[in-house]
Every structure is written in C-alpha cells, then in structure tokens.
Motif scaffolding. Structure first.
Motif, short mmCIF file in Angstrom:
data_model
loop_
_atom_site.label_atom_id
_atom_site.label_comp_id
_atom_site.label_asym_id
_atom_site.label_seq_id
_atom_site.Cartn_x
_atom_site.Cartn_y
_atom_site.Cartn_z
N TYR A 92 0.85 -1.19 0.00
CA TYR A 92 0.00 0.00 0.00
C TYR A 92 0.88 1.24 0.00
N LYS A 93 0.58 2.20 -0.86
CA LYS A 93 1.30 3.47 -0.88
C LYS A 93 0.42 4.56 -0.29
N ASP A 94 0.95 5.25 0.74
CA ASP A 94 0.18 6.29 1.39
C ASP A 94 0.26 7.59 0.58
N ASN A 95 -0.32 8.65 1.13
CA ASN A 95 -0.39 9.92 0.40
C ASN A 95 0.99 10.54 0.17
N ASN A 96 1.97 10.12 0.95
CA ASN A 96 3.34 10.61 0.77
C ASN A 96 4.18 9.67 -0.08
N ASN A 97 3.49 8.71 -0.72
CA ASN A 97 4.13 7.74 -1.60
C ASN A 97 5.07 6.77 -0.86
N ASN A 98 4.86 6.63 0.45
CA ASN A 98 5.60 5.64 1.22
C ASN A 98 4.90 4.30 1.12
N GLN A 99 5.68 3.25 0.88
CA GLN A 99 5.08 1.92 0.75
C GLN A 99 5.00 1.21 2.09
N HIS A 100 3.84 0.57 2.33
CA HIS A 100 3.63 -0.25 3.51
C HIS A 100 3.34 -1.67 3.05
N ASP A 101 3.95 -2.65 3.68
CA ASP A 101 3.73 -4.04 3.33
C ASP A 101 2.85 -4.68 4.40
N TRP A 102 1.73 -5.24 3.96
CA TRP A 102 0.72 -5.74 4.88
C TRP A 102 0.36 -7.19 4.58
N VAL A 103 -0.32 -7.79 5.55
CA VAL A 103 -0.81 -9.16 5.43
C VAL A 103 -2.33 -9.13 5.56
N LEU A 104 -3.02 -9.73 4.61
CA LEU A 104 -4.47 -9.82 4.64
C LEU A 104 -4.88 -11.26 4.89
N ARG A 105 -5.63 -11.47 5.96
CA ARG A 105 -6.01 -12.83 6.34
C ARG A 105 -7.50 -12.93 6.58
N HIS A 106 -8.13 -13.92 5.99
CA HIS A 106 -9.53 -14.24 6.23
C HIS A 106 -9.59 -15.27 7.35
N TYR A 107 -10.60 -15.18 8.19
CA TYR A 107 -10.71 -16.12 9.32
C TYR A 107 -11.43 -17.40 8.88
N TYR A 108 -10.72 -18.50 9.06
CA TYR A 108 -11.25 -19.83 8.75
C TYR A 108 -11.28 -20.68 10.01
N ARG A 109 -12.26 -21.53 10.10
CA ARG A 109 -12.34 -22.48 11.21
C ARG A 109 -11.33 -23.61 11.01
N GLY A 110 -10.86 -24.16 12.12
CA GLY A 110 -9.99 -25.32 12.07
C GLY A 110 -10.70 -26.57 12.53
N GLY A 111 -10.00 -27.67 12.55
CA GLY A 111 -10.55 -28.92 13.06
C GLY A 111 -11.65 -29.49 12.19
N LEU A 112 -12.39 -30.44 12.76
CA LEU A 112 -13.45 -31.12 12.01
C LEU A 112 -14.58 -30.18 11.62
N ILE A 113 -14.91 -29.24 12.54
CA ILE A 113 -16.02 -28.33 12.24
C ILE A 113 -15.70 -27.44 11.05
N GLY A 114 -14.39 -27.18 10.84
CA GLY A 114 -13.97 -26.35 9.72
C GLY A 114 -14.24 -26.99 8.37
N LYS A 115 -14.38 -28.31 8.36
CA LYS A 115 -14.70 -29.00 7.10
C LYS A 115 -16.17 -28.82 6.73
N ILE A 116 -16.99 -28.49 7.74
CA ILE A 116 -18.43 -28.32 7.52
C ILE A 116 -18.80 -26.85 7.44
N ILE A 117 -18.34 -26.08 8.43
CA ILE A 117 -18.62 -24.64 8.48
C ILE A 117 -17.29 -23.94 8.25
N LYS A 118 -17.00 -23.60 7.04
CA LYS A 118 -15.66 -23.17 6.63
C LYS A 118 -15.20 -21.88 7.29
#
Length: 253
Positions: A61-87
C-alpha cells in the motif's frame, strides 16, 4: 449510508451489515473493499501469498506521501473437524467479541508494550443474520521466515534458540496468551530477530497465580517441533536446541 466514528487515530466504518475498524494514521483513504483480496489484485498490489487453512495475501500500500507499507491480509477460517463443515462462519454475538476485533485489540495492546508482533491496520466483520465472517489486515514482518522454513534449511546457534525462548517469555510476562503457539507462528528476520504472529483466539491473562497456561503454551510449541521433525525429510531440531530455548525462557525474570 456510511458513518465514521473517530476515536484518537482509529476509526469505525459502518456500511449496511459490514463493520470495519481501521488505523487512520496508516490508511487515511480506507474503504471496506481493502479487506478483500480482489481489491489488491485490481490495484496490482499483491506481492505474494501463503497457504494455511486458507490463502494469506501479502499486499503493498502506498500512502499519500508515496511511502510503501507491506501488509498481510487474512480471512478467518475455522480449524478442526467443524472447519470442514462450516468453513468460515462464526456465531454473531456482537462486533467487539468477533475474532477479528479481539485479535485487533490484542495487537494494539502488544504494540503499546513494544512486543515484537505485527501492527494492526484494519479489520472487517460482515454479518449474515446469526453468523458473521471476518478479515484482518496487519503489518508484514520484513525479510522474515517462519521457523519451519528456517530449520528446513539450516541449524540455529544456541544464542538464537535462547533469544526465541526469551522472546516468548516477554509475551508471557505481560500476560499474552497465544492460542496456537507453534513453529509456524514464530518468525526470524534476516538479522535473526524473533517475532510472534497469528494471535487469533489469543487473550490477555492478568492473573499472576495461574501459570498453567504458560506451561501448556510451551508444551504445545515443543510438540509442534517434534511433529515437523517426524514429518519433514530435513529439519534441524534436537533436544539440545529445545534445552537452549528453555534456558532463554527461564532466564528472563
């Protein structure tokens, strides 16, 4: 119709069933779309990705001063057995108790303590009747690899192992509980500085009498090293390494 509610440098944005919270000082031109991979793909700003329960996206992402920021975008997913049913859906009991809001708040608190963890940038919660989905945008640790990747290539000195242990102890000393402390969630940068990431379901625990959770955290971490040792053809981890890590952990009062 959207409404922004500002508190210090943080703002809340509400658009229909979508609620976002973001750091204005980092992202002054914020839109809810920035919590979607498609937004960054359209901007040609995706710099990489990683696979876990789902895809984690690395974006620039480049801000208004043209400085670059490096970010991580993560979606929340369930783990375990329930994650196979309710993702990726969770029961909704309020935005502030959502997985994204809780992790964002914990990251903010850790920043005030100057702990080596990602800085929170923004989160999004989308409500669907009784459930919600969520996303989190945070800073990326520069020039870093997780311990599994590092130990698949080389050994680490006792000094580095001790620093890993001492870093974990700093978090524990401040009552930071990491729900999934494992060898994938510990990073080393190119200067061999240590960072912890992925505080989903983490908590602030202030009861000084209860230390069982700290012991459980360390036991979980040790199991994760042994799991990778048994799984990978090449993985540089020994009992001596674990003892060095614990030496660093126990040496910080």
């Amino acid at each position: 119709m959207s409404q922004a509610i500002t508190s210090e440098q943080f703002s809340k944005l509400e658009q229909g069933k979508t609620t976002c919270f973001f750091n204005e000082s980092l992202i002054s031109d914020f839109t809810a779309e920035m919590l979607s991979p498609s937004y960054w793909q359209r901007q040609d700003a995706v710099t990489g990705s990683a696979q876990g329960r789902g895809t984690t996206w690395f974006v620039a992402y480049k801000d208004n001063n043209n400085n670059q920021h490096d970010w991580v975008l993560r979606h929340y997913y369930r783990g375990g057995l329930i994650g196979k049913i309710i993702k990726d859906s969770y029961w909704f009991s309020g935005v502030e108790s959502s997985r994204a809001a809780c992790e964002f708040a914990l990251l903010r608190h850790m920043k005030t303590l100057q702990l080596p963890a990602p800085e929170p940038v923004a989160y999004r919660v989308i409500r669907h009747k009784l459930t919600y989905q969520a996303d989190l945008l945070s800073s990326r640790i520069q020039d870093a690899q997780d311990l599994v990747a590092v130990l698949s290539e080389k050994t680490l000195t006792d000094d580095v192992w001790q620093r890993i242990g001492a870093t974990i102890k700093r978090f524990h000393h401040h009552g930071i509980y990491h729900h999934d402390l494992n060898s994938h969630n510990i990073l080393l940068d190119d200067k061999e500085q240590v960072f912890l990431i992925d505080f989903d379901r983490g908590e602030l625990r202030t009861n000084p009498v209860n230390t069982e959770w700290k012991q459980a955290n360390m036991a979980r971490l040790q199991r994760s090293f042994l799991k990778e040792l048994n799984k990978l053809a090449q993985f540089y981890f020994t009992e001596k390494n674990w003892q060095a890590l614990m030496s660093g952990y126990q040496g910080l009062n």
